[in-house]
Design a protein around this motif. Structure first.
Motif, PDB file in Angstrom:
ATOM      1  N   ASP A  10       0.804  -1.198   0.040  1.00 56.00           N
ATOM      2  CA  ASP A  10       0.104  -0.077  -0.070  1.00 56.00           C
ATOM      3  C   ASP A  10       0.974   1.351   0.013  1.00 56.00           C
ATOM      4  O   ASP A  10       2.130   1.284   0.294  1.00 56.00           O
ATOM      5  N   SER A  11       0.243   2.456  -0.529  1.00 59.17           N
ATOM      6  CA  SER A  11       0.950   3.658  -0.292  1.00 59.17           C
ATOM      7  C   SER A  11      -0.062   4.765  -0.301  1.00 59.17           C
ATOM      8  O   SER A  11      -1.334   4.676  -0.337  1.00 59.17           O
ATOM      9  N   ARG A  12       0.462   5.766   0.124  1.00 61.78           N
ATOM     10  CA  ARG A  12      -0.516   6.947   0.349  1.00 61.78           C
ATOM     11  C   ARG A  12      -0.212   8.064  -0.584  1.00 61.78           C
ATOM     12  O   ARG A  12       0.985   8.432  -0.858  1.00 61.78           O
ATOM     13  N   VAL A  13      -1.362   8.547  -1.166  1.00 64.95           N
ATOM     14  CA  VAL A  13      -1.015   9.919  -2.290  1.00 64.95           C
ATOM     15  C   VAL A  13      -0.785  11.275  -1.074  1.00 64.95           C
ATOM     16  O   VAL A  13      -1.803  11.525  -0.391  1.00 64.95           O
ATOM     17  N   VAL A  14       0.134  11.756  -1.521  1.00 62.77           N
ATOM     18  CA  VAL A  14       0.444  13.070  -0.726  1.00 62.77           C
ATOM     19  C   VAL A  14       0.296  14.229  -1.651  1.00 62.77           C
ATOM     20  O   VAL A  14       0.143  15.234  -1.275  1.00 62.77           O
ATOM     21  N   ASP A  15       0.105  13.996  -2.974  1.00 61.56           N
ATOM     22  CA  ASP A  15       0.108  15.137  -3.750  1.00 61.56           C
ATOM     23  C   ASP A  15      -0.548  14.810  -5.288  1.00 61.56           C
ATOM     24  O   ASP A  15      -0.045  13.780  -5.833  1.00 61.56           O
ATOM     25  N   SER A  16      -1.375  15.429  -5.687  1.00 70.22           N
ATOM     26  CA  SER A  16      -1.841  15.117  -7.317  1.00 70.22           C
ATOM     27  C   SER A  16      -2.129  16.211  -8.157  1.00 70.22           C
ATOM     28  O   SER A  16      -2.298  17.277  -7.631  1.00 70.22           O
ATOM     29  N   ARG A  17      -1.399  16.338  -9.108  1.00 66.61           N
ATOM     30  CA  ARG A  17      -1.545  17.269 -10.095  1.00 66.61           C
ATOM     31  C   ARG A  17      -1.695  16.879 -11.482  1.00 66.61           C
ATOM     32  O   ARG A  17      -1.170  16.173 -11.829  1.00 66.61           O
ATOM     33  N   GLU A  18      -2.460  17.910 -12.090  1.00 64.52           N
ATOM     34  CA  GLU A  18      -2.555  17.532 -13.782  1.00 64.52           C
ATOM     35  C   GLU A  18      -1.407  17.963 -14.454  1.00 64.52           C
ATOM     36  O   GLU A  18      -0.821  18.858 -13.910  1.00 64.52           O
ATOM     37  N   ALA A  19      -1.279  17.251 -15.493  1.00 64.02           N
ATOM     38  CA  ALA A  19      -0.076  17.683 -16.164  1.00 64.02           C
ATOM     39  C   ALA A  19      -0.427  17.505 -17.980  1.00 64.02           C
ATOM     40  O   ALA A  19      -1.578  16.669 -18.043  1.00 64.02           O
ATOM     41  N   ASP A  20       0.292  18.169 -18.626  1.00 65.19           N
ATOM     42  CA  ASP A  20       0.055  17.639 -19.979  1.00 65.19           C
ATOM     43  C   ASP A  20      -1.385  18.350 -20.351  1.00 65.19           C
ATOM     44  O   ASP A  20      -1.939  17.744 -21.083  1.00 65.19           O
ATOM     45  N   ASP A  21      -1.754  19.360 -19.800  1.00 68.63           N
ATOM     46  CA  ASP A  21      -2.827  20.157 -20.318  1.00 68.63           C
ATOM     47  C   ASP A  21      -4.123  19.102 -19.669  1.00 68.63           C
ATOM     48  O   ASP A  21      -5.313  19.027 -20.335  1.00 68.63           O
ATOM     49  N   ARG A  27       0.716  11.648  -9.534  1.00 63.16           N
ATOM     50  CA  ARG A  27       0.619  11.551  -8.149  1.00 63.16           C
ATOM     51  C   ARG A  27       1.740  11.080  -7.384  1.00 63.16           C
ATOM     52  O   ARG A  27       2.372  10.498  -7.641  1.00 63.16           O
ATOM     53  N   ARG A  28       1.936  12.161  -6.335  1.00 60.29           N
ATOM     54  CA  ARG A  28       3.338  11.740  -5.614  1.00 60.29           C
ATOM     55  C   ARG A  28       2.656  10.927  -4.518  1.00 60.29           C
ATOM     56  O   ARG A  28       1.757  11.204  -3.662  1.00 60.29           O
ATOM     57  N   ARG A  29       3.460   9.755  -4.148  1.00 58.33           N
ATOM     58  CA  ARG A  29       2.926   8.813  -3.343  1.00 58.33           C
ATOM     59  C   ARG A  29       4.066   8.672  -2.154  1.00 58.33           C
ATOM     60  O   ARG A  29       5.343   8.838  -2.323  1.00 58.33           O
ATOM     61  N   SER A  30       3.620   8.055  -0.802  1.00 59.48           N
ATOM     62  CA  SER A  30       4.639   8.034   0.143  1.00 59.48           C
ATOM     63  C   SER A  30       4.260   6.565   0.603  1.00 59.48           C
ATOM     64  O   SER A  30       3.026   6.240   0.774  1.00 59.48           O
ATOM     65  N   CYS A  31       5.390   5.703   0.940  1.00 61.04           N
ATOM     66  CA  CYS A  31       5.124   4.456   1.450  1.00 61.04           C
ATOM     67  C   CYS A  31       5.411   4.506   2.858  1.00 61.04           C
ATOM     68  O   CYS A  31       5.972   4.961   3.435  1.00 61.04           O
ATOM     69  N   PRO A  32       3.917   3.804   3.504  1.00 60.38           N
ATOM     70  CA  PRO A  32       3.943   3.946   5.251  1.00 60.38           C
ATOM     71  C   PRO A  32       5.064   2.948   5.767  1.00 60.38           C
ATOM     72  O   PRO A  32       5.332   3.116   6.977  1.00 60.38           O
ATOM     73  N   GLU A  33       5.591   2.098   5.033  1.00 59.10           N
ATOM     74  CA  GLU A  33       6.582   0.927   5.489  1.00 59.10           C
ATOM     75  C   GLU A  33       7.766   1.494   5.424  1.00 59.10           C
ATOM     76  O   GLU A  33       8.566   1.571   6.360  1.00 59.10           O
ATOM     77  N   GLY A  35       8.965   4.612   3.903  1.00 65.38           N
ATOM     78  CA  GLY A  35       9.128   6.276   4.005  1.00 65.38           C
ATOM     79  C   GLY A  35       9.510   6.696   2.685  1.00 65.38           C
ATOM     80  O   GLY A  35       9.598   7.824   2.607  1.00 65.38           O
ATOM     81  N   LYS A  36       9.671   5.836   1.703  1.00 59.79           N
ATOM     82  CA  LYS A  36      10.268   6.558   0.696  1.00 59.79           C
ATOM     83  C   LYS A  36       9.031   7.065  -0.388  1.00 59.79           C
ATOM     84  O   LYS A  36       7.885   6.683  -0.171  1.00 59.79           O
ATOM     85  N   ARG A  37       9.411   8.008  -1.420  1.00 56.24           N
ATOM     86  CA  ARG A  37       8.287   8.687  -2.090  1.00 56.24           C
ATOM     87  C   ARG A  37       8.394   8.390  -3.587  1.00 56.24           C
ATOM     88  O   ARG A  37       9.756   7.968  -4.028  1.00 56.24           O
ATOM     89  N   PHE A  38       7.539   8.272  -4.206  1.00 62.57           N
ATOM     90  CA  PHE A  38       7.529   7.899  -5.780  1.00 62.57           C
ATOM     91  C   PHE A  38       6.444   8.350  -6.502  1.00 62.57           C
ATOM     92  O   PHE A  38       5.564   8.999  -5.827  1.00 62.57           O
ATOM     93  N   THR A  39       6.701   8.683  -7.826  1.00 60.66           N
ATOM     94  CA  THR A  39       5.358   9.396  -8.641  1.00 60.66           C
ATOM     95  C   THR A  39       4.741   8.199  -9.465  1.00 60.66           C
ATOM     96  O   THR A  39       5.304   7.548  -9.945  1.00 60.66           O
ATOM     97  N   THR A  40       3.384   8.402  -9.576  1.00 63.73           N
ATOM     98  CA  THR A  40       2.832   7.631 -10.705  1.00 63.73           C
ATOM     99  C   THR A  40       2.113   8.508 -11.521  1.00 63.73           C
ATOM    100  O   THR A  40       1.713   9.666 -11.273  1.00 63.73           O
ATOM    101  N   VAL A  41       1.881   7.970 -12.846  1.00 64.12           N
ATOM    102  CA  VAL A  41       1.167   8.847 -13.754  1.00 64.12           C
ATOM    103  C   VAL A  41      -0.045   7.963 -14.174  1.00 64.12           C
ATOM    104  O   VAL A  41      -0.065   6.867 -14.452  1.00 64.12           O
ATOM    105  N   GLU A  42      -1.187   8.829 -14.207  1.00 64.46           N
ATOM    106  CA  GLU A  42      -2.459   8.186 -14.500  1.00 64.46           C
ATOM    107  C   GLU A  42      -3.249   8.959 -15.814  1.00 64.46           C
ATOM    108  O   GLU A  42      -3.040  10.041 -15.884  1.00 64.46           O
ATOM    109  N   GLU A  43      -3.438   8.121 -16.846  1.00 56.19           N
ATOM    110  CA  GLU A  43      -3.895   8.795 -17.974  1.00 56.19           C
ATOM    111  C   GLU A  43      -4.838   7.896 -18.862  1.00 56.19           C
ATOM    112  O   GLU A  43      -4.610   6.519 -18.604  1.00 56.19           O
ATOM    113  N   ALA A  44      -5.711   8.352 -19.577  1.00 57.50           N
ATOM    114  CA  ALA A  44      -6.724   7.496 -20.052  1.00 57.50           C
ATOM    115  C   ALA A  44      -6.271   6.662 -21.126  1.00 57.50           C
ATOM    116  O   ALA A  44      -5.305   7.166 -21.871  1.00 57.50           O
ATOM    117  N   VAL A  45      -6.277   5.307 -21.158  1.00 62.54           N
ATOM    118  CA  VAL A  45      -5.639   4.296 -22.229  1.00 62.54           C
ATOM    119  C   VAL A  45      -6.365   4.825 -23.609  1.00 62.54           C
ATOM    120  O   VAL A  45      -7.701   4.751 -23.711  1.00 62.54           O
TER     121      VAL A  45
END
Ligand SMILES: [Zn+2]
Length: 166
Positions: A10-21, A27-33, A35-45
């Motif tokens: 599991d991970s927790r979303v700490v920030d979400s922002r739109e990109a590319d118009d 989404r900036r995510r944080s691992c509760p286990e 503590g590291k952070r990573f980014t995911t990208v979500e787009e319509a397929v």
């Protein structure tokens, strides 16, 4: 979303922002286990369905590659090609479909490419429409000439109308 560092489930979303118009969300995510952070990208397929029935994700990079090949040796810069690819993607996404046949992608390229460079357009069209004779080229060139004449005609009319307005 699983943590890529420690595989924690599991991970927790700490920030979400739109990109590319607004086309995608980062989404900036944080691992509760760990503590590291990573980014995911979500787009319509958006899937492109090839003639064979195989689907592949739509790729702007692929459009750029194809157009760049058609523009080889032509006075067309990379920015114009990138802009064309963006227009093509916008046209396709505006249809609102999750899947699009590959020939429609080709069709969406032809219009803007003709405006960009007529020689590159002919090269691309000859492959895309499988030209197999000089007659095919002649027909296409005649269409281009007719369009150019129509533009000149419209330009002359506009100039004449502007003349009247003065
Ligand atoms: Zn972790």
């Amino acid at each position: 979303m699983r943590c890529p560092y420690c595989r924690h489930a599991d991970s927790r979303v700490v920030d979400s922002r739109e990109a590319d118009d607004g086309q995608l969300i980062r989404r900036r995510r944080s691992c509760p286990e760990c503590g590291k952070r990573f980014t995911t990208v979500e787009e319509a397929v958006l899937a492109v369905v090839k003639r064979s029935g195989v689907t592949e994700p739509f790729s702007r990079t692929k459009i750029i590659g194809g157009v760049r090949k058609a523009c080889q040796g032509r006075p067309v810069d990379e920015d114009s090609i990138a802009l064309l690819a963006q227009r093509v993607e916008e046209t396709i996404r505006a249809k609102g479909a999750a899947e699009i046949p590959s020939h429609e992608v080709g069709l969406a390229i032809l219009g803007p490419l003709r405006d960009l460079d007529e020689v590159a357009y002919l090269r691309f069209a000859s492959v895309y429409r499988s030209f197999d004779s000089l007659a095919d080229f002649e027909r296409e060139i005649e269409t281009l000439r007719a369009a150019a004449r129509a533009r000149e005609g419209a330009g002359a009319e506009a100039a004449s109308a502007a003349g009247h307005a003065q």
